[in-house]
Write a protein that holds these residues in place. Structure first.
Motif, PDB file in Angstrom:
ATOM      1  N   ALA A  80      85.722  -8.902  -3.134  1.00 51.18           N
ATOM      2  CA  ALA A  80      86.665  -8.001  -1.987  1.00 51.18           C
ATOM      3  C   ALA A  80      86.329  -6.224  -2.095  1.00 51.18           C
ATOM      4  CB  ALA A  80      87.473  -7.643  -2.955  1.00 51.18           C
ATOM      5  N   LYS A  81      86.222  -6.338  -1.317  1.00 51.36           N
ATOM      6  CA  LYS A  81      86.046  -4.575  -1.063  1.00 51.36           C
ATOM      7  C   LYS A  81      86.308  -3.582  -2.046  1.00 51.36           C
ATOM      8  CE  LYS A  81      86.563  -0.797   1.949  1.00 51.36           C
ATOM      9  NZ  LYS A  81      87.174  -0.008   3.490  1.00 51.36           N
ATOM     10  N   ALA A  82      85.791  -3.187  -2.285  1.00 52.80           N
ATOM     11  CA  ALA A  82      86.111  -2.450  -3.625  1.00 52.80           C
ATOM     12  C   ALA A  82      87.160  -0.494  -3.347  1.00 52.80           C
ATOM     13  CB  ALA A  82      85.198  -1.406  -4.550  1.00 52.80           C
ATOM     14  N   SER A  83      88.295  -0.857  -2.959  1.00 55.61           N
ATOM     15  CA  SER A  83      89.502  -0.345  -3.061  1.00 55.61           C
ATOM     16  C   SER A  83      90.905  -0.878  -3.706  1.00 55.61           C
ATOM     17  CB  SER A  83      89.836   0.029  -1.549  1.00 55.61           C
ATOM     18  OG  SER A  83      90.433  -1.159  -1.488  1.00 55.61           O
ATOM     19  N   LEU A  84      92.000   0.179  -4.071  1.00 56.53           N
ATOM     20  CA  LEU A  84      92.968   0.358  -4.643  1.00 56.53           C
ATOM     21  C   LEU A  84      93.827  -1.613  -3.958  1.00 56.53           C
ATOM     22  CD1 LEU A  84      93.649   3.196  -5.865  1.00 56.53           C
ATOM     23  CD2 LEU A  84      93.817   0.959  -6.592  1.00 56.53           C
ATOM     24  N   ASN A  85      93.572  -0.800  -2.773  1.00 56.93           N
ATOM     25  CA  ASN A  85      94.407  -1.607  -1.383  1.00 56.93           C
ATOM     26  C   ASN A  85      93.793  -2.847  -1.765  1.00 56.93           C
ATOM     27  OD1 ASN A  85      94.963  -2.864   0.861  1.00 56.93           O
ATOM     28  ND2 ASN A  85      95.236  -1.611   2.368  1.00 56.93           N
ATOM     29  N   GLN A  86      92.853  -2.835  -2.072  1.00 62.49           N
ATOM     30  CA  GLN A  86      92.632  -4.731  -2.314  1.00 62.49           C
ATOM     31  C   GLN A  86      92.865  -4.839  -3.388  1.00 62.49           C
ATOM     32  OE1 GLN A  86      90.498  -6.763   0.091  1.00 62.49           O
ATOM     33  NE2 GLN A  86      92.189  -5.426   1.329  1.00 62.49           N
ATOM     34  N   ALA A  87      92.543  -3.874  -4.923  1.00 59.04           N
ATOM     35  CA  ALA A  87      93.973  -4.753  -6.218  1.00 59.04           C
ATOM     36  C   ALA A  87      94.629  -5.035  -5.487  1.00 59.04           C
ATOM     37  CB  ALA A  87      93.253  -3.637  -6.735  1.00 59.04           C
ATOM     38  N   GLU A  88      95.639  -4.397  -4.688  1.00 56.18           N
ATOM     39  CA  GLU A  88      96.694  -5.349  -4.569  1.00 56.18           C
ATOM     40  C   GLU A  88      96.520  -6.507  -3.789  1.00 56.18           C
ATOM     41  OE1 GLU A  88      99.494  -1.643  -2.666  1.00 56.18           O
ATOM     42  OE2 GLU A  88      98.405  -0.216  -3.984  1.00 56.18           O
ATOM     43  N   VAL A  89      95.799  -6.830  -3.338  1.00 57.26           N
ATOM     44  CA  VAL A  89      95.505  -8.097  -2.199  1.00 57.26           C
ATOM     45  C   VAL A  89      95.313  -8.392  -3.512  1.00 57.26           C
ATOM     46  CG1 VAL A  89      94.843  -8.972  -0.563  1.00 57.26           C
ATOM     47  CG2 VAL A  89      96.026  -6.893   0.291  1.00 57.26           C
ATOM     48  N   ILE A  90      95.010  -8.243  -4.407  1.00 60.31           N
ATOM     49  CA  ILE A  90      94.386  -9.966  -5.046  1.00 60.31           C
ATOM     50  C   ILE A  90      95.118 -10.017  -6.434  1.00 60.31           C
ATOM     51  CG2 ILE A  90      92.764  -9.970  -7.037  1.00 60.31           C
ATOM     52  CD1 ILE A  90      90.951  -8.334  -5.583  1.00 60.31           C
ATOM     53  N   ASN A  91      96.642  -9.122  -6.565  1.00 60.21           N
ATOM     54  CA  ASN A  91      96.839  -8.865  -7.544  1.00 60.21           C
ATOM     55  C   ASN A  91      98.445  -9.962  -7.142  1.00 60.21           C
ATOM     56  OD1 ASN A  91      97.628  -8.909 -10.150  1.00 60.21           O
ATOM     57  ND2 ASN A  91      98.178  -6.480 -10.152  1.00 60.21           N
ATOM     58  N   LYS A  92      98.287  -9.688  -5.911  1.00 65.58           N
ATOM     59  CA  LYS A  92      99.361 -10.627  -5.213  1.00 65.58           C
ATOM     60  C   LYS A  92      99.197 -11.830  -5.281  1.00 65.58           C
ATOM     61  CE  LYS A  92     101.701  -6.720  -2.732  1.00 65.58           C
ATOM     62  NZ  LYS A  92     102.560  -6.456  -1.465  1.00 65.58           N
ATOM     63  N   CYS A  93      97.918 -12.405  -4.952  1.00 67.48           N
ATOM     64  CA  CYS A  93      97.323 -13.560  -4.957  1.00 67.48           C
ATOM     65  C   CYS A  93      96.889 -14.172  -5.854  1.00 67.48           C
ATOM     66  CB  CYS A  93      96.054 -13.046  -3.212  1.00 67.48           C
ATOM     67  SG  CYS A  93      95.881 -12.910  -1.882  1.00 67.48           S
ATOM     68  N   LEU A  94      96.455 -13.330  -7.055  1.00 70.94           N
ATOM     69  CA  LEU A  94      96.436 -14.435  -8.664  1.00 70.94           C
ATOM     70  C   LEU A  94      98.103 -14.644  -8.787  1.00 70.94           C
ATOM     71  CD1 LEU A  94      93.315 -11.626 -10.041  1.00 70.94           C
ATOM     72  CD2 LEU A  94      93.997 -14.376  -9.613  1.00 70.94           C
ATOM     73  N   ASN A  95      98.844 -13.372  -8.571  1.00 70.05           N
ATOM     74  CA  ASN A  95      99.711 -13.774  -9.360  1.00 70.05           C
ATOM     75  C   ASN A  95     100.545 -15.358  -8.320  1.00 70.05           C
ATOM     76  OD1 ASN A  95     100.526 -11.836 -10.656  1.00 70.05           O
ATOM     77  ND2 ASN A  95     101.599  -9.995  -9.289  1.00 70.05           N
ATOM     78  N   ALA A  96     100.791 -15.137  -6.712  1.00 72.22           N
ATOM     79  CA  ALA A  96     101.533 -15.859  -6.286  1.00 72.22           C
ATOM     80  C   ALA A  96     100.346 -17.329  -6.759  1.00 72.22           C
ATOM     81  CB  ALA A  96     100.964 -16.198  -4.702  1.00 72.22           C
ATOM     82  N   PHE A  97      99.655 -17.401  -6.999  1.00 66.75           N
ATOM     83  CA  PHE A  97      99.328 -18.071  -7.057  1.00 66.75           C
ATOM     84  C   PHE A  97      99.173 -19.351  -8.838  1.00 66.75           C
ATOM     85  CE2 PHE A  97      94.864 -19.804 -10.172  1.00 66.75           C
ATOM     86  CZ  PHE A  97      94.748 -20.935  -9.253  1.00 66.75           C
TER      87      PHE A  97
END
Length: 152
Positions: free
Chosen positions: A63-80
């Motif tokens: 993913a693009k290296a940004s805090l916004n993308q870190a939040e998206v990844i975190n939400k996706c990982l939590n849902a997964f």
């Protein structure tokens, strides 16, 4: 940025309903990407976008290296993890940043995700994860292993 995620004892945790639901809704990763939340990367300008690779208990996310993308990844990982029963191994998971990402951004993203930073992601499926250009030397060890097996 690239994140190599190790799942704790994946084979013991996977929920069967998750497998069934995933097979029914196989478009999940594409839906997330196409709705514009996750920003995948390109290896080079004219290459296709790539967001993830997975095999057994390993996931590699791009993913693009940004805090916004870190939040998206975190939400996706939590849902997964919630839907699958899986759990991310915090002490084995590592995050790699390209040399173009500023140190303060690296630190902020690493802290937001709770993953240690690394300059070497090691191997994936027995092959070194590359951080630079591919040359003949890149695959030297693999070729030697194959030759050894063939000569038995």
């Amino acid at each position: 940025m690239t994140i190599k995620i190790d799942l704790e004892k994946a084979y013991n945790r996977l929920k069967w309903n998750f497998i069934k639901d995933t097979l029914i809704e196989i478009g999940l990763p594409n839906n997330i990407i196409h709705h514009g939340f996750w920003k995948p990367i390109r290896i080079k300008r004219d290459s296709p976008e790539i967001s993830h690779l997975c095999f057994a208990d390993d996931l590699i996310l791009f993913a693009k290296a940004s805090l916004n993308q870190a939040e998206v990844i975190n939400k996706c990982l939590n849902a997964f993890c919630e839907s699958s029963g899986q759990k991310v191994s915090q002490h084995k998971t590592r995050i790699f940043f390209s040399k173009n990402v500023r140190n303060n951004v690296r630190r902020d993203i690493s802290e937001a995700l709770g993953f240690a930073r690394t300059d070497d992601l090691g191997k994936y499926l027995g092959v070194s994860i590359l951080h630079s250009r591919v040359s003949g030397h890149t695959y030297h060890d693999i070729i030697n292993k194959i030759n050894t097996k063939l000569n038995l």
